[in-house]
Design an enzyme around this catalytic site. Structure first.
Site, PDB file in Angstrom:
ATOM      1  N   LYS A 184     125.123  61.359   2.401  1.00 37.58           N
ATOM      2  CA  LYS A 184     124.790  59.927   2.504  1.00 37.58           C
ATOM      3  C   LYS A 184     123.416  59.704   3.170  1.00 37.58           C
ATOM      4  O   LYS A 184     122.791  60.652   3.620  1.00 37.58           O
ATOM      5  CB  LYS A 184     125.918  59.210   3.250  1.00 37.58           C
ATOM      6  CG  LYS A 184     127.280  59.319   2.505  1.00 37.58           C
ATOM      7  CD  LYS A 184     127.340  58.481   1.250  1.00 37.58           C
ATOM      8  CE  LYS A 184     128.371  58.900   0.227  1.00 37.58           C
ATOM      9  NZ  LYS A 184     129.771  58.774   0.566  1.00 37.58           N
TER      10      LYS A 184
HETATM   11  C1  LIG Z   1     131.259  58.792  -0.007  1.00 36.07           C
HETATM   12  C2  LIG Z   1     132.000  57.565  -0.403  1.00 36.07           C
HETATM   13  C3  LIG Z   1     133.197  57.185   0.216  1.00 36.07           C
HETATM   14  C4  LIG Z   1     133.898  58.078   1.185  1.00 36.07           C
HETATM   15  O1  LIG Z   1     133.149  58.370   2.302  1.00 36.07           O
HETATM   16  P1  LIG Z   1     133.712  59.453   3.316  1.00 36.07           P
HETATM   17  O2  LIG Z   1     132.915  59.249   4.562  1.00 36.07           O
HETATM   18  O3  LIG Z   1     133.449  60.804   2.691  1.00 36.07           O
HETATM   19  O4  LIG Z   1     135.144  59.203   3.507  1.00 36.07           O
HETATM   20  C5  LIG Z   1     133.761  55.980  -0.124  1.00 36.07           C
HETATM   21  N1  LIG Z   1     133.217  55.183  -1.053  1.00 36.07           N
HETATM   22  C6  LIG Z   1     132.099  55.521  -1.702  1.00 36.07           C
HETATM   23  C7  LIG Z   1     131.532  54.580  -2.711  1.00 36.07           C
HETATM   24  C8  LIG Z   1     131.464  56.736  -1.415  1.00 36.07           C
HETATM   25  O5  LIG Z   1     130.372  57.109  -2.096  1.00 36.07           O
END
Ligand SMILES: *Cc1c(COP(=O)(O)O)cnc(C)c1O
Length: 385
Positions: A184
């Site tokens: 992210k």
């Molecule tokens: C990465 C992601 C999640 C989950 O995030 P985590 O921190 O890995 O639980 C949820 N929604 C979207 C759209 C994502 O890209």
């Protein structure tokens, strides 16, 4: 052709993150403690939110928020098919029904008109997803929620930092979930944050740590007491101070990361301009996207190959790509449980078939970006209809 493989989305970790983690390891607080508290405060300040709760993932942030908002069996929560599976899973985990709807053609974010049509007497709340970092059209969603007393929980896993009509994402709906997963815009390896008003955040904090009425830091620190009470059957998804250490250093770098993301996006835009075989992602004038993902769309009728073959051609040219996302209504579990057909959400389905996410991260050099552009143009030239 480039001679080394270009990774799709590696983390940007430096000496500052390492120093902060080493510092934490030398103290007595390695799990939730003073650094997590500081990270919550600094994060809330960064997005302008009243309060923030650090947890183990965005998935957990959404799960505990839904629990604290009182979602239970019999309830319906409306969300989009075009998201990561965990956005939908968390609704299932609480025994409620995820009601999937289609997306808008330009942004692939949840379509407010489709949400309106999906409202029933059982609707408890809305779970819009700011896909690729582009904010959803929040005003009609907020108006619907206001009128019917629904919550709006935003999945902002891609949307740090982003603005909708001047407002920072994280200050708009009832609560907002952010992700610090390794890929992210900023990372804590695994991690998430929920922002919202202090009353909801404090209630959610209890759900995130076993349902205890005091957190571990207060229990064992000198000024704390041994007594706690279990008030709900909570989960265990508190953030550790090791994660928060990485987060504190990453948050300071985030504005610089974002500047570089935008430069990369503009370079892609310029490199792909005026090519009828591809559609480039947009940013509506009313928003500032966090540009988490650069999602190219193929105009399949101009090409002799499909998306999957296109991805293989890019891989053969040492370019790593991905697809965001396989719509949830196509996945075996949801397809079987709710009897979905591919075309139940025609915008999500048709676009899924033509999506390719290109590398987009702060470590990309201009040469890397040019390699991606050349590879895409080369594949187009060889497979033009
Ligand atoms: C990465 C992601 C999640 C989950 O995030 P985590 O921190 O890995 O639980 C949820 N929604 C979207 C759209 C994502 O890209």
């Amino acid at each position: 052709m480039r001679d080394s493989f270009l990774t799709f989305s590696p983390p940007s970790i430096g000496a500052e993150e390492i120093a902060e983690v080493v510092d934490t390891l030398g103290t007595d607080w390695i799990t939730t403690g003073p650094k997590t508290k500081r990270f919550q405060v600094e994060f809330a300040q960064f997005v302008g939110a009243d309060r923030a709760l650090a947890v183990f993932s965005a998935t957990d942030a959404m799960l505990v928020a839904l629990a604290a908002l009182g979602v239970q069996p019999g309830d319906e929560v409306i969300t989009t098919s075009m998201t990561f599976c965990s956005t939908v899973h968390v609704i299932e985990h609480l025994g409620a029904r995820p009601v999937l709807v289609d997306v808008e053609p330009d942004t692939l974010c949840i379509d407010p008109r489709a949400v309106e049509r999906a409202l029933t007497g059982k609707t408890k709340g809305l779970l819009p997803v700011h896909l690729y970092g582009h904010p959803c059209d929040m005003d009609p969603l907020l108006a619907m929620a206001e009128k019917r007393g629904l919550f709006v929980l935003e999945d902002a896993a891609h949307a740090l930092p982003a603005r909708y009509k001047g407002r920072m994402v994280g200050t708009i709906g009832t609560a907002t979930a952010f992700s610090f997963y390794a890929t992210k815009n900023m990372t804590t390896a695994e991690g998430g944050m929920l922002t919202g008003d202090p009353e909801l955040i404090e209630r959610t904090r209890i759900w995130s740590l076993h349902g205890m009425s005091r957190d571990a830091y207060n229990r064992y620190s000198e000024e704390g007491s041994w007594f706690y009470e279990i008030v709900v059957p909570g989960f265990k998804c508190n953030m550790t101070d090791l994660q928060a250490s990485i987060g504190l250093a990453q948050l300071k770098k985030l504005p610089r990361f974002q500047e570089r993301r935008r430069e990369v996006v503009n370079r892609y835009h310029a490199g792909f301009a005026g090519r009828p075989e591809i559609q480039i992602p947009i940013e509506r004038p009313s928003v500032e996207s966090a540009w988490h993902i650069y999602a190219l769309r193929l105009n399949l009728d101009t090409l002799t190959i499909g998306r999957d073959a296109f991805i293989n051609e890019l891989k053969a040219r040492n370019i790593g790509t991905s697809v965001h996302f396989i719509p949830n209504h196509l996945h075996a579990y949801y397809r079987t449980k709710y009897g979905f057909a591919a075309n139940d959400f025609p915008v999500a389905y048709a676009n899924y078939l033509r999506l390719i996410s290109l590398p987009l991260h702060p470590r990309l050099t201009d040469e890397d970006v040019d390699d991606v552009i050349s590879a895409v143009i080369d594949v187009i030239a060889k497979h033009r209809r």
